[in-house]
Design an enzyme around this catalytic site. Structure first.
Site, short mmCIF file in Angstrom:
data_model
loop_
_atom_site.label_atom_id
_atom_site.label_comp_id
_atom_site.label_asym_id
_atom_site.label_seq_id
_atom_site.Cartn_x
_atom_site.Cartn_y
_atom_site.Cartn_z
N TYR A 120 0.82 -1.20 0.00
CA TYR A 120 0.00 0.00 0.00
C TYR A 120 0.86 1.25 0.00
O TYR A 120 2.07 1.20 0.22
CB TYR A 120 -0.95 0.01 1.20
CG TYR A 120 -0.31 0.35 2.53
CD1 TYR A 120 0.49 -0.57 3.21
CD2 TYR A 120 -0.50 1.61 3.12
CE1 TYR A 120 1.07 -0.25 4.43
CE2 TYR A 120 0.08 1.93 4.35
CZ TYR A 120 0.86 1.00 4.99
OH TYR A 120 1.44 1.32 6.19
N GLU A 156 11.79 2.74 14.29
CA GLU A 156 10.95 3.82 13.76
C GLU A 156 9.70 3.88 14.61
O GLU A 156 9.64 3.26 15.68
CB GLU A 156 10.63 3.59 12.27
CG GLU A 156 9.97 2.26 11.98
CD GLU A 156 9.89 1.92 10.50
OE1 GLU A 156 9.67 2.82 9.67
OE2 GLU A 156 10.02 0.73 10.17
N LEU A 166 11.04 1.40 7.10
CA LEU A 166 10.40 1.89 5.89
C LEU A 166 11.13 3.16 5.42
O LEU A 166 11.32 4.08 6.22
CB LEU A 166 8.92 2.21 6.14
CG LEU A 166 8.21 2.59 4.84
CD1 LEU A 166 7.86 1.34 4.06
CD2 LEU A 166 6.97 3.41 5.11
N LYS A 220 6.48 -1.86 1.99
CA LYS A 220 5.29 -1.27 2.60
C LYS A 220 4.12 -2.23 2.43
O LYS A 220 3.28 -2.10 1.53
CB LYS A 220 4.99 0.11 1.98
CG LYS A 220 4.09 0.96 2.87
CD LYS A 220 4.22 2.41 2.50
CE LYS A 220 3.20 3.30 3.18
NZ LYS A 220 3.24 3.29 4.63
N1 PDD Z 1 2.71 5.27 7.39
N2 PDD Z 1 7.34 4.03 9.01
C1 PDD Z 1 6.22 3.28 8.95
C2 PDD Z 1 6.22 1.94 9.61
C3 PDD Z 1 5.08 3.75 8.26
O1 PDD Z 1 3.98 3.00 8.18
C4 PDD Z 1 5.13 5.04 7.67
C5 PDD Z 1 3.96 5.60 6.90
C6 PDD Z 1 6.31 5.80 7.78
C7 PDD Z 1 6.44 7.16 7.16
O2 PDD Z 1 6.48 7.06 5.76
P1 PDD Z 1 5.97 8.25 4.81
O3 PDD Z 1 6.73 9.46 5.21
O4 PDD Z 1 6.33 7.78 3.44
O5 PDD Z 1 4.48 8.39 5.03
C8 PDD Z 1 7.38 5.25 8.45
C9 PDD Z 1 1.52 5.66 6.67
C10 PDD Z 1 1.25 7.11 6.76
C11 PDD Z 1 0.37 4.78 7.11
O6 PDD Z 1 0.62 3.60 7.39
O7 PDD Z 1 -0.77 5.23 7.15
#
Ligand code: PDD
Length: 284
Positions: A33, A182, A207, A149
């Protein structure tokens, strides 16, 4: 007006948007996703999100349901049909529908594409960043491919819920050696006593956040020194500042960790500069 979602070729009212019960995303979380912030009707960092989506599919050998150009078109249609200015665009691609079997389907099946859009109060996110949030540490019990992801998010969900029940906004995930990996859905950053910003390397099973990558560019422009190195939970508790980054959270200071103040318990100057730079970037 009902929200409109996209499911495998059709734009349908959200209440009628369904996938088959044999969809492998539903049964196995055999899916990837992306989440893209929509700000003033525009998708923030769309191309890097598409790059990461294609990489996730490649790593799991899920066939792209369509090329990038038609996919961009679907996204813009979903935004237009919902008439949402500030939102969260969710894109999910599963390996497809097949009789339940752990191994991949022997006959190729079409992968499933689902796109939804919900309102996101980006101004509320910005206001929250002005105050900062509380976080709690939780054990990182995830697998060795956190760079992908995937919708397989149970450990993230459990950590987030545990942090929420303690009154926190986010869970800070800590590995068995005491290093912060993270957040449950965010990347983590600290500002050390020497003023250097530190964030874990994306080569180290996290991620590769799109917001993280943008913040690295903005930090370079602002001549803020950043090192991409792992830090421990103790390092975080002794840091002068801490913040998180994600598409939905932008850059948000963490002012309390496990009930302990970070710095003086208010957003610090370096985080503030980056938070504001990111907000300007989103609005540009
Ligand atoms: N989450 N780390 C994890 C485990 C994440 O699921 C996300 C993003 C990030 C930040 O990634 P980005 O800057 O590309 O959004 C880091 C999204 C927002 C979610 O699961 O809804």
């Amino acid at each position: 007006m009902s929200r409109i979602s996209y499911v495998n070729g059709a734009y349908v009212p959200h209440t009628e948007a369904v996938v088959h019960i044999d969809d492998r995303g539903y049964q196995f979380a055999d899916a990837v996703y992306e989440g893209v912030t929509v700000r003033h009707g525009r998708m923030v960092d769309l191309e890097p999100h598409l790059d990461r989506l294609w990489r996730s599919m490649g790593e799991l050998r899920i066939a792209p349901p369509m090329d990038r150009a038609p996919m961009r078109f679907v996204f813009s249609q979903v935004i237009a049909k919902n008439r949402i200015e500030n939102g969260f665009l969710y894109i999910q691609i599963s390996r497809g529908v097949a009789k339940r079997d752990h191994a991949f389907p022997t006959k190729p099946v079409a992968s499933s594409l689902v796109v939804t859009l919900k309102r996101l109060d980006v101004d509320g996110v910005i206001a929250r960043a002005g105050k900062g949030v509380k976080a709690f540490s939780e054990a990182d019990i995830r697998w060795g491919r956190c760079d992908v992801k995937s919708t397989s998010l149970l450990p993230n969900i459990l950590a987030k819920q545990a942090a929420k029940e303690k009154g926190g906004f986010e869970a800070v995930l800590v590995d068995k050696d005491g290093y912060v990996t993270e957040g449950s859905s965010t990347n983590m950053w600290i500002v050390r006593k020497d003023g250097v910003v530190q964030t874990r390397s994306t080569a180290d099973n996290i991620l590769p956040g799109i917001t993280r990558a943008t913040l690295l560019k903005l930090a370079a422009e602002l001549q803020i020194k950043v090192v991409e190195e792992a830090f421990t939970l103790e390092d975080a508790k002794g840091a002068t500042e801490m913040f998180l980054s994600s598409s939905t959270g932008c850059a948000t200071p963490i002012v309390e960790l496990d009930g302990q103040k970070i710095g003086d318990g208010t957003p610090g100057p370096i985080a503030k500069r980056l938070v504001e730079a990111y907000q300007r970037y989103m609005d540009a």
